[in-house]
Design a protein around this motif. Sequence first.
Motif, PDB file in Angstrom:
ATOM      1  N   ARG A 199      34.570 -25.860  57.561  1.00  0.00           N
ATOM      2  CA  ARG A 199      35.563 -24.855  57.174  1.00  0.00           C
ATOM      3  C   ARG A 199      34.891 -23.564  56.698  1.00  0.00           C
ATOM      4  O   ARG A 199      33.747 -23.581  56.262  1.00  0.00           O
ATOM      5  CB  ARG A 199      36.431 -25.414  56.050  1.00  0.00           C
TER       6      ARG A 199
ATOM      7  N   LYS B 225      42.684 -20.498  57.904  1.00  0.00           N
ATOM      8  CA  LYS B 225      43.468 -21.320  58.839  1.00  0.00           C
ATOM      9  C   LYS B 225      43.449 -20.698  60.234  1.00  0.00           C
ATOM     10  O   LYS B 225      43.590 -21.360  61.228  1.00  0.00           O
ATOM     11  CB  LYS B 225      44.915 -21.425  58.360  1.00  0.00           C
ATOM     12  N   ARG B 226      43.294 -19.389  60.277  1.00  0.00           N
ATOM     13  CA  ARG B 226      43.222 -18.672  61.548  1.00  0.00           C
ATOM     14  C   ARG B 226      41.764 -18.518  61.920  1.00  0.00           C
ATOM     15  O   ARG B 226      40.903 -19.181  61.389  1.00  0.00           O
ATOM     16  CB  ARG B 226      43.901 -17.312  61.397  1.00  0.00           C
TER      17      ARG B 226
ATOM     18  N   SER C  52      39.120 -20.803  62.503  1.00  0.00           N
ATOM     19  CA  SER C  52      39.697 -22.020  61.935  1.00  0.00           C
ATOM     20  C   SER C  52      38.555 -23.028  61.777  1.00  0.00           C
ATOM     21  O   SER C  52      37.454 -22.788  62.269  1.00  0.00           O
ATOM     22  CB  SER C  52      40.795 -22.549  62.858  1.00  0.00           C
TER      23      SER C  52
END
Length: 156
Positions: free
Chosen positions: A8, A58-59, A62
């Motif tokens: 992440r 999240k975009r 990602s």
Amino acid sequence: MVETGRIRVAKDKADLVKSLISTDGATGPFQTFADAIAFAAALGAKHNRRVPLGEISKREPSPIRLEYFASMGHDCVIKLLAITETKDIKILSLTEESEAKRNLIFEEYANGGLEILQNELRGAVDYSERILLMLCPEREQQEQQNEEFDLSKFLS
């Protein structure tokens, strides 16, 4: 909770990571998100900067699948940082818990490295040139250390 199988990126670093990639006409110094994140993790480790991620992007980018890191050989960086940080070879076990710990360590070092890059690249037009300038003192320092042990200068 750490999502296994993916690396992440902190939401506040997402734009920086995107700007480090050379796609869509952009001229970033890295080909892929995985390359940029692996570099940032190594930079974070070098400067002992490990920073929790906070809110996750999240975009784009990602969470990045571990397979991308493995396909480029960057999985060894993930494993080496985990061993160095924990001082425990068991961190390499194939359990979900170990993978989650390895990923978290890598993500936090990458986040620390991205923080360093954010500061170093502020105001720069050409990120590649600025990163090279960051790395030059390292190279010179290594060359000086190598020279200290070079006995060939006594041969004449």
